[in-house]
Scaffold this active site. Structure first.
Site, PDB file in Angstrom:
ATOM      1  N   GLY A   1       0.813  -1.213   0.000  1.00  0.00           N
ATOM      2  CA  GLY A   1       0.000   0.000   0.000  1.00  0.00           C
ATOM      3  C   GLY A   1       0.847   1.264   0.000  1.00  0.00           C
ATOM      4  O   GLY A   1       0.559   2.230  -0.713  1.00  0.00           O
ATOM      5  N   THR A   2       1.887   1.271   0.805  1.00  0.00           N
ATOM      6  CA  THR A   2       2.729   2.459   0.924  1.00  0.00           C
ATOM      7  C   THR A   2       3.353   2.814  -0.426  1.00  0.00           C
ATOM      8  O   THR A   2       3.311   3.972  -0.863  1.00  0.00           O
ATOM      9  CB  THR A   2       3.842   2.225   1.970  1.00  0.00           C
TER      10      THR A   2
ATOM     11  N   CYS B   1       1.354   3.369  13.200  1.00  0.00           N
ATOM     12  CA  CYS B   1       2.553   4.143  12.891  1.00  0.00           C
ATOM     13  C   CYS B   1       2.851   5.201  13.946  1.00  0.00           C
ATOM     14  O   CYS B   1       3.981   5.612  14.102  1.00  0.00           O
ATOM     15  CB  CYS B   1       2.420   4.816  11.536  1.00  0.00           C
TER      16      CYS B   1
HETATM   17  C1  LIG Z   1      -1.923  -0.527   5.965  1.00  0.00           C
HETATM   18  C2  LIG Z   1      -2.307   0.666   5.170  1.00  0.00           C
HETATM   19  C3  LIG Z   1      -1.436   1.233   4.223  1.00  0.00           C
HETATM   20  C4  LIG Z   1      -0.027   0.722   4.036  1.00  0.00           C
HETATM   21  O1  LIG Z   1      -0.001  -0.494   3.369  1.00  0.00           O
HETATM   22  P1  LIG Z   1       1.344  -1.398   3.444  1.00  0.00           P
HETATM   23  O2  LIG Z   1       1.062  -2.518   2.518  1.00  0.00           O
HETATM   24  O3  LIG Z   1       1.439  -1.836   4.867  1.00  0.00           O
HETATM   25  O4  LIG Z   1       2.460  -0.541   3.011  1.00  0.00           O
HETATM   26  C5  LIG Z   1      -1.859   2.302   3.493  1.00  0.00           C
HETATM   27  N1  LIG Z   1      -3.090   2.806   3.655  1.00  0.00           N
HETATM   28  C6  LIG Z   1      -3.963   2.296   4.543  1.00  0.00           C
HETATM   29  C7  LIG Z   1      -5.315   2.889   4.660  1.00  0.00           C
HETATM   30  C8  LIG Z   1      -3.604   1.213   5.336  1.00  0.00           C
HETATM   31  O5  LIG Z   1      -4.460   0.734   6.227  1.00  0.00           O
END
Ligand SMILES: *Cc1c(COP(=O)(O)O)cnc(C)c1O
Length: 389
Positions: free
Chosen positions: A71-72, A326
């Site tokens: 996601g990041t 975080c």
């Molecule tokens: C967990 C999360 C992310 C980050 O995703 P990762 O795969 O852990 O990098 C980004 N946005 C939201 C809303 C999340 O809950």
């Protein structure tokens, strides 16, 4: 001791069936998807089949799906990649103030590098106002990023209404759908979005793999440079086992989505009712019914600090979060709750209970059985509590 995991929004346990699907791609089908020989073709087939599955799931074309490390990274490509590409024409971006740090920190980075950034506030339930977006958007706006559902309070935005506003303005609309994929229906045409971020470990897949949907015709400047993988937008040998796991996890989540939604809604209602009946001065953050991911229950316990509740629950084997994962470790009140207009004091006393596939009613009954005593004890030590007597 009984172990109860109520932190599904930070990550989920991987489903055994996902692990089984991934296994052959570590040891037997280990080819590099760029190689032309048999091993390579085998990997390439798995890669492209998963791309089709993911595309199908969100109503996109396979050519619009890019695999990333999560996601990041997807959020970073969306924000920095778009803003950089369009920099000569436009220098303004808009994000909501309740975004995940993956979006907020990317926006801050752009701000440091000469972009103007506007942050949209929300109402008390966490909804961004389309009117505020309409006021802030200008011809200079290159992109808007507003999350589908918030990870701390679960509020689901009216994305189609928000995205619609960007259409006449030649602004790209990105949504972070990390908390909705696998939980509610996610369809890029219905949502009217141009970009959408996903992450496998939030729906019982492996960590370190995600995807970004980029609407056909849109251009982004890549963040890393290398080979021709993912049409040069995200070079690097593809994580085939992870990608296969992503696809399998998505398939499983979709199979039981509606049933799970009802089950978790009932569990959450039971939990909220029980807590409110047994503990005084506790407030639900986010919408009570409509417009919330039901499995996310964020409660503020007045007069005490969330961190001390977490530690006490941990001693009873119960895992929960305060604010977002975080920010824990620092005692900053959650930026999400503050942006929603929750007082600093109530924000400090907030706990996020997030449920998922393996949560049972017994887990919640156990939590409800230990929590009143913990709250009572912590309040008895709190100077704030006595002042209010
Ligand atoms: C967990 C999360 C992310 C980050 O995703 P990762 O795969 O852990 O990098 C980004 N946005 C939201 C809303 C999340 O809950």
């Amino acid at each position: 001791m009984k172990q109860v995991y109520l932190d599904y929004n930070s990550t989920t346990p991987m489903d055994e069936r996902v692990l089984e699907a991934m296994k052959p791609y570590f040891t037997e089908k280990y080819g590099n998807a760029s190689s032309v020989h048999h091993f390579g073709r085998e990997a390439k087939t798995a890669l492209e089949e998963t791309r089709e599955k993911v595309a199908d799931f969100i109503g996109a074309d396979p050519s619009e799906i890019y695999f990333t490390s999560g996601g990041t990274e997807s959020d970073n490509i969306a924000l920095k990649g778009t803003a950089s590409y369009r920099r000569k024409k436009k220098d303004h971006i808009i994000v909501s103030a309740i975004e995940h740090h993956a979006v907020l920190e990317a926006a801050k980075f752009l701000e440091k590098n000469g972009f103007a950034v506007d942050y949209l506030g929300t109402d008390l339930e966490g909804f961004v106002s389309p009117d505020e977006l309409r006021e802030k958007i200008t011809d200079r706006t290159s992109m808007v990023s507003i999350m589908h559902a918030n990870n701390e309070v679960g509020t689901i935005q009216d994305i189609p209404a928000l995205a619609e506003i960007t259409r006449g303005k030649d602004a790209v609309f990105h949504t972070d759908a990390v908390q909705t994929v696998g939980k509610i229906e996610v369809d890029v045409e219905q949502l009217k979005v141009d970009m959408l971020a996903m992450s496998a470990h939030k729906f019982y897949g492996p960590k370190g793999v995600g995807a970004l949907y980029i609407r056909k015709g849109l251009k982004v400047t890549p963040l890393i440079h290398g080979g021709h993988h993912e049409k040069k937008r995200r070079p690097g040998t593809e994580n085939i086992p992870g990608i296969v796991g992503f696809g399998k996890a998505l398939e499983l989540a979709e199979e039981n989505r509606e049933q799970e939604h009802h089950r978790l809604s009932d569990l959450a209602d039971f939990f909220i009712d029980q807590i409110q009946a047994k503990i005084s001065n506790v407030y639900l953050n986010g919408p009570r019914h409509e417009g919330r991911i039901p499995s996310t229950v964020n409660l503020s316990f007045e007069f005490i600090e969330g961190e001390s509740i977490i530690l006490s629950l941990d001693m009873k084997g119960i895992a929960v979060a305060s604010g977002s994962a975080c920010t824990s470790g620092s005692l900053e009140p959650s930026h999400v709750l503050r942006a929603m207009g929750v007082s600093a004091e109530l924000a400090q006393g907030s706990i996020r209970f997030s449920m998922g596939r393996f949560t049972t009613k017994e887990d919640l009954e156990y939590t409800v059985s230990v929590l009143p005593e913990i709250i009572e004890r912590l309040r008895s030590m709190s100077p704030l509590y006595h002042q209010s007597d």
